[in-house]
Design a protein around this motif. Sequence first.
Motif, PDB file in Angstrom:
ATOM      1  N   SER A  50       0.844  -1.386   0.190  1.00  0.00           N
ATOM      2  CA  SER A  50       0.095   0.020   0.089  1.00  0.00           C
ATOM      3  C   SER A  50       0.791   1.067   0.064  1.00  0.00           C
ATOM      4  CB  SER A  50      -0.735  -0.160   1.084  1.00  0.00           C
ATOM      5  OG  SER A  50      -1.900  -0.876   1.167  1.00  0.00           O
ATOM      6  N   ALA A  51       1.968   1.248   0.707  1.00  0.00           N
ATOM      7  CA  ALA A  51       2.818   2.266   0.733  1.00  0.00           C
ATOM      8  C   ALA A  51       3.589   2.542  -0.468  1.00  0.00           C
ATOM      9  CB  ALA A  51       3.943   2.109   2.064  1.00  0.00           C
ATOM     10  N   VAL A  52       3.942   1.444  -1.139  1.00  0.00           N
ATOM     11  CA  VAL A  52       4.734   1.720  -2.377  1.00  0.00           C
ATOM     12  C   VAL A  52       3.749   2.238  -3.530  1.00  0.00           C
ATOM     13  CG1 VAL A  52       5.683   0.532  -4.142  1.00  0.00           C
ATOM     14  CG2 VAL A  52       6.153  -0.193  -2.026  1.00  0.00           C
ATOM     15  N   ILE A  53       2.405   1.516  -3.506  1.00  0.00           N
ATOM     16  CA  ILE A  53       1.149   2.335  -4.486  1.00  0.00           C
ATOM     17  C   ILE A  53       0.985   3.722  -4.061  1.00  0.00           C
ATOM     18  CG2 ILE A  53      -1.182   2.151  -5.183  1.00  0.00           C
ATOM     19  CD1 ILE A  53      -0.727  -0.996  -4.605  1.00  0.00           C
ATOM     20  N   LEU A  54       0.859   4.188  -2.907  1.00  0.00           N
ATOM     21  CA  LEU A  54       0.593   5.564  -2.666  1.00  0.00           C
ATOM     22  C   LEU A  54       1.459   6.238  -3.081  1.00  0.00           C
ATOM     23  CD1 LEU A  54      -1.497   5.281   0.475  1.00  0.00           C
ATOM     24  CD2 LEU A  54      -2.347   5.542  -1.828  1.00  0.00           C
ATOM     25  N   ALA A  55       3.056   6.095  -2.789  1.00  0.00           N
ATOM     26  CA  ALA A  55       4.050   6.682  -3.100  1.00  0.00           C
ATOM     27  C   ALA A  55       4.398   6.948  -4.362  1.00  0.00           C
ATOM     28  CB  ALA A  55       5.423   5.717  -2.891  1.00  0.00           C
ATOM     29  N   PHE A  58       0.915   9.773  -5.118  1.00  0.00           N
ATOM     30  CA  PHE A  58       1.298  10.847  -4.808  1.00  0.00           C
ATOM     31  C   PHE A  58       2.693  11.394  -4.821  1.00  0.00           C
ATOM     32  CE2 PHE A  58      -2.175   9.165  -1.935  1.00  0.00           C
ATOM     33  CZ  PHE A  58      -3.342  10.055  -2.867  1.00  0.00           C
ATOM     34  N   LYS A  59       3.702  10.720  -5.817  1.00  0.00           N
ATOM     35  CA  LYS A  59       4.780  11.115  -5.940  1.00  0.00           C
ATOM     36  C   LYS A  59       5.771  11.576  -4.866  1.00  0.00           C
ATOM     37  CE  LYS A  59       3.130  12.930 -10.413  1.00  0.00           C
ATOM     38  NZ  LYS A  59       2.834  14.075 -11.429  1.00  0.00           N
ATOM     39  N   ILE A  60       6.099  10.587  -3.967  1.00  0.00           N
ATOM     40  CA  ILE A  60       6.643  10.818  -2.700  1.00  0.00           C
ATOM     41  C   ILE A  60       7.837  11.511  -2.867  1.00  0.00           C
ATOM     42  CG2 ILE A  60       7.630   8.710  -2.456  1.00  0.00           C
ATOM     43  CD1 ILE A  60       6.922   8.593   0.227  1.00  0.00           C
ATOM     44  N   TRP A  61       8.487  11.268  -4.110  1.00  0.00           N
ATOM     45  CA  TRP A  61       9.874  12.061  -4.361  1.00  0.00           C
ATOM     46  C   TRP A  61      10.055  13.614  -4.568  1.00  0.00           C
ATOM     47  CZ3 TRP A  61       7.068   8.588  -7.436  1.00  0.00           C
ATOM     48  CH2 TRP A  61       6.580   9.151  -8.532  1.00  0.00           C
ATOM     49  N   GLN A  62       8.793  14.331  -4.529  1.00  0.00           N
ATOM     50  CA  GLN A  62       8.736  15.456  -4.540  1.00  0.00           C
ATOM     51  C   GLN A  62       8.578  16.075  -3.138  1.00  0.00           C
ATOM     52  OE1 GLN A  62       5.203  16.437  -7.003  1.00  0.00           O
ATOM     53  NE2 GLN A  62       6.272  15.787  -8.905  1.00  0.00           N
ATOM     54  N   ILE A  63       8.440  15.327  -2.095  1.00  0.00           N
ATOM     55  CA  ILE A  63       8.540  15.879  -0.643  1.00  0.00           C
ATOM     56  C   ILE A  63       9.572  16.577  -0.313  1.00  0.00           C
ATOM     57  CG2 ILE A  63       8.324  15.152   1.770  1.00  0.00           C
ATOM     58  CD1 ILE A  63       6.431  12.867   1.061  1.00  0.00           C
ATOM     59  N   ALA A  64       9.422  17.837   0.220  1.00  0.00           N
ATOM     60  CA  ALA A  64      10.355  18.597   0.705  1.00  0.00           C
ATOM     61  C   ALA A  64      10.964  18.131   2.205  1.00  0.00           C
ATOM     62  CB  ALA A  64      10.260  19.958   0.978  1.00  0.00           C
ATOM     63  N   HIS A 176       0.675  12.746   1.910  1.00  0.00           N
ATOM     64  CA  HIS A 176       2.071  12.192   1.901  1.00  0.00           C
ATOM     65  C   HIS A 176       2.488  11.740   3.589  1.00  0.00           C
ATOM     66  CE1 HIS A 176       3.340  15.030  -1.679  1.00  0.00           C
ATOM     67  NE2 HIS A 176       3.439  13.788  -1.982  1.00  0.00           N
ATOM     68  N   THR A 177       1.487  12.477   4.364  1.00  0.00           N
ATOM     69  CA  THR A 177       1.631  11.754   5.863  1.00  0.00           C
ATOM     70  C   THR A 177       1.031  10.445   5.800  1.00  0.00           C
ATOM     71  OG1 THR A 177       1.054  14.142   6.658  1.00  0.00           O
ATOM     72  CG2 THR A 177       0.569  12.041   7.995  1.00  0.00           C
ATOM     73  N   VAL A 178      -0.025  10.260   4.981  1.00  0.00           N
ATOM     74  CA  VAL A 178      -0.531   8.553   5.055  1.00  0.00           C
ATOM     75  C   VAL A 178       0.583   7.714   4.530  1.00  0.00           C
ATOM     76  CG1 VAL A 178      -2.062   7.150   4.287  1.00  0.00           C
ATOM     77  CG2 VAL A 178      -3.089   9.347   4.971  1.00  0.00           C
TER      78      VAL A 178
END
Length: 293
Positions: A50-55, A58-64, A176-178
């Motif tokens: 689930s974490a990988v799919i949501l990453a 929601f493009k987790i690599w764009q997080i500051a 991104h929190t989730v």
Amino acid sequence: MLNLKSMPHVQALFLLLIAMISLQSSGSLAKVLFNQFPILTVSAMRLLLSAVILALIFKIWQIAYQQIKWKAILSYGLALAGMNLLFYLAISRLPLGIAVSFEFIGPLSVALYYARQKFDFVWVGLAILGLILLFPFDQAAQRLDPLAIVFALAAGACWALYIVAGQKPSGVSGNHTVCLGMFVGTAVLLPLALFSGFPLHVFEPSNFVYFMALAVLASALPFSLEMIALRNLTALSFGTLMSVEPAVAALSGFIFLGEQLLWNQWLALMTIISASVGCTYTTQQAKQRIASK
């Protein structure tokens, strides 16, 4: 002919209903997987995938990352891990609808804790009555596992902590929190699963596809649909519809697993749902009165 595109509120309600059906159907799928895999393995794999799919969504690599408040993320992830594992331990021993009903006391307690109105005692009384009714009068027909009840109530407590932790500022968006919380939960559960005996045939294509389906049904699909639905729903509408989750869970258990509840247990579900709907309504009314002052 009904045109959902011209009725965003109706469309949002429809999407939220699909999200609930997806989430509770995932519980039925998880119970099927328990027959072949350890509960810890199923729980850890659900969070990981689930974490990988949501990453990706929601493009987790764009997080500051320098803005992340890790204390909030860690508490959120720990609550998520506990809620996930304890709920799976509960449904391995209880019918799905009953387990969700016990677990639902967690978020209901949070709502009642923050509510300070004259009707509060009514909702508390209904919730307590619902818990009493969950126990079958005819013990020969169906006996509830006391340990499973403890697991379900503990899952509800983690759900309450999950709600409180999720409201704390994390430095990133809610999406991104989730996602980050799921990675934290995975970091907690995966070592335990590996230590207790992680079967490698999980990754065989014939098995892995079921775990992917579990991740999509349990997290990726319902979470995405809820985010879309919230754009066109009031907090009152959202909370009221979410209150019927125990009934959706019971229907899912009946359809997919053949689980049947006694008459008093169905009445218990309706009582707990009524308490949640009533609490949601009066709480939102109080917020509106405060906002209008």
